[in-house]
Write an enzyme that holds these catalytic residues in place. Structure first.
Site, PDB file in Angstrom:
ATOM      1  N   ASP A 183      28.551  11.382 -35.500  1.00 17.71           N
ATOM      2  CA  ASP A 183      29.082  10.314 -34.678  1.00 17.71           C
ATOM      3  C   ASP A 183      28.518  10.562 -33.278  1.00 17.71           C
ATOM      4  OD1 ASP A 183      30.633   8.202 -33.724  1.00 17.71           O
ATOM      5  OD2 ASP A 183      32.365   9.490 -33.365  1.00 17.71           O
ATOM      6  N   ASP A 196      30.026   9.091 -29.737  1.00 18.95           N
ATOM      7  CA  ASP A 196      31.054   9.277 -28.723  1.00 18.95           C
ATOM      8  C   ASP A 196      32.067  10.321 -29.180  1.00 18.95           C
ATOM      9  OD1 ASP A 196      30.187   7.267 -26.800  1.00 18.95           O
ATOM     10  OD2 ASP A 196      30.677   5.821 -28.370  1.00 18.95           O
ATOM     11  N   SER A 219      29.726   3.425 -33.662  1.00 20.20           N
ATOM     12  CA  SER A 219      30.345   2.114 -33.495  1.00 20.20           C
ATOM     13  C   SER A 219      29.776   1.391 -32.289  1.00 20.20           C
ATOM     14  CB  SER A 219      31.866   2.271 -33.340  1.00 20.20           C
ATOM     15  OG  SER A 219      32.426   2.847 -34.497  1.00 20.20           O
ATOM     16  N   LYS A 275      33.817   1.589 -39.216  1.00 24.39           N
ATOM     17  CA  LYS A 275      34.741   2.648 -39.606  1.00 24.39           C
ATOM     18  C   LYS A 275      36.176   2.147 -39.444  1.00 24.39           C
ATOM     19  CE  LYS A 275      31.485   5.974 -37.586  1.00 24.39           C
ATOM     20  NZ  LYS A 275      31.284   6.967 -36.506  1.00 24.39           N
TER      21      LYS A 275
END
Length: 222
Positions: free
Chosen positions: A20, A22, A113, A144
């Site tokens: 991922d 962030d 995202s 997600k």
């Protein structure tokens, strides 16, 4: 959107590490809290409720949940305007470069995202390489906690989901990776360990996760 079907017959047993962005590679917590608080107050919404729906999710999905009466696309543009006001307040974590050096000879990618141009800009600003595979919010129909993004990354890396290790920081991302049948290491950079128990392993930082990543690669790479 490219169909994953054409990759389904090409997967092999090679291992891959998926990050991922962030909360894992980029320390964006404080900046995003300011952005979402500002957006919530702009619409007279409770900032705490809005913030609770942001973690690991696409901004447009957050908006659709907390403010279904608003035009999500238009509000996402407003959020991006607020994001631009933050400038360079999105540093990479100190351990990110060393971890990527550890896996430089392995397949790896990111599942985020966010949007690819913004992600690449922040990684480059921190001296990190462009990911060989980058699955962003525009490449999936469902964000997600749906596993679509992680499954897409595995397919693009020509490996099977069970040979993927995911590094996450949010419950929604952990749920997505577990649904994709991947191994998950969770970092407590944005959430307490008690909220991350669905992961296979939990560490405080990316640096502390490095031995786990190396051990997993040693056990998985043929």
């Amino acid at each position: 959107m490219t169909s994953l079907a054409r990759f389904s017959g090409d997967a092999d047993s090679g291992a891959a590490v998926l990050f991922d962005v962030d909360g894992v590679l980029v320390d964006s917590y404080a900046a995003y809290r300011r952005i979402w608080d500002r957006w919530a107050l702009h619409h007279s919404l409770d900032p705490a409720i809005v913030w609770a729906h942001t973690h690991g999710r696409r901004p447009i999905d957050t908006i659709a949940v907390v403010a279904p009466h608003l035009d999500a696309e238009a509000q996402y543009r407003l959020v991006r305007d607020f994001m631009a006001d933050e400038g360079d307040a999105f540093p990479v974590y100190p351990d990110a470069r060393s971890v990527l050096k550890v896996i430089r000879n392995q397949r790896w990618g990111v599942v985020t995202s966010g949007r690819a141009p913004t992600v690449r800009q922040r990684l480059r600003a921190g001296g990190l390489p462009d990911p060989p595979v980058l699955v962003d919010s525009t490449q999936v129909a469902l964000g997600k906690p749906d596993p679509e993004g992680y499954l897409r990354a595995a397919a693009l890396l020509r490996t099977s989901p069970q040979h993927c290790l995911v590094i996450e920081d949010a419950p929604a991302g952990i749920e997505a990776a577990r649904a994709a049948r991947m191994t998950v290491i969770a970092l407590t950079t944005t959430h307490p360990a008690a909220q991350l128990t669905a992961a296979h392993h939990i560490t405080r930082t990316l640096g502390e996760a490095t031995p786990l990543i190396e051990n997993w690669l040693d056990a998985t790479v043929p």
